[in-house]
Scaffold this motif. Structure first.
Motif, PDB file in Angstrom:
ATOM      1  N   LYS A 182     -21.901 -44.398  64.707  1.00 27.87           N
ATOM      2  CA  LYS A 182     -22.302 -45.753  64.305  1.00 27.87           C
ATOM      3  C   LYS A 182     -21.082 -46.657  64.200  1.00 27.87           C
ATOM      4  N   LEU A 183     -21.185 -47.815  64.756  1.00 27.69           N
ATOM      5  CA  LEU A 183     -20.053 -48.734  64.808  1.00 27.69           C
ATOM      6  C   LEU A 183     -19.654 -49.273  63.438  1.00 27.69           C
ATOM      7  N   ARG A 185     -24.365 -48.378  74.582  1.00 27.82           N
ATOM      8  CA  ARG A 185     -24.668 -47.550  73.408  1.00 27.82           C
ATOM      9  C   ARG A 185     -26.127 -47.748  73.045  1.00 27.82           C
ATOM     10  N   TRP A 245     -28.825 -46.564  68.232  1.00 28.17           N
ATOM     11  CA  TRP A 245     -27.939 -46.439  67.062  1.00 28.17           C
ATOM     12  C   TRP A 245     -26.484 -46.253  67.438  1.00 28.17           C
ATOM     13  N   ASP A 246     -26.013 -46.992  68.383  1.00 30.40           N
ATOM     14  CA  ASP A 246     -24.597 -46.998  68.770  1.00 30.40           C
ATOM     15  C   ASP A 246     -24.119 -45.708  69.431  1.00 30.40           C
TER      16      ASP A 246
END
Length: 108
Positions: free
Chosen positions: A53-54, A70, A73-74
């Motif tokens: 996650k970012l 992505r 969810w990234d």
């Protein structure tokens, strides 16, 4: 050049090629295999999503080495390719070893 992407695609091609040209277990034609891959995916998405996650990544990727796509969810899409290759190769080798073991038992 997105090296991670190239390696991920090559991993999938090598795994599928190994099955089609040498191992020939028939695993890729089985419904059970695709159901197992669905189960793997069901666990991979939340775990990989949390790790990448970012907003607070545990694992960071150099965006210059990936496509930069992505989803969800990234999760870098390359992770799904590597995951497919890793799990599929393990199943293929396991199936091949089991078949080899059966041949040895029949010969005894």
């Amino acid at each position: 050049m997105p090296e991670y992407t190239v390696l991920a695609v090559l991993a999938v091609l090598a795994t599928v090629g190994l099955e089609l040209l040498w191992l020939r277990t028939g695993v890729l034609r089985r419904v059970q295999f695709w159901l197992a891959m669905t189960v793997v995916l069901a666990f991979q998405v939340p775990v990989d999503g949390w790790l990448t996650k970012l907003s607070a990544p545990v694992v960071r990727y150099d965006e210059a080495r990936t496509l930069g796509v992505r989803w969800p969810w990234d999760i870098p899409v390359e992770d799904f390719l590597f995951g497919f290759s890793m799990v599929t190769l393990t199943i293929l080798l396991w199936a091949r070893a089991g078949r080899s073991g059966e041949e040895t038992d029949d010969a005894a």
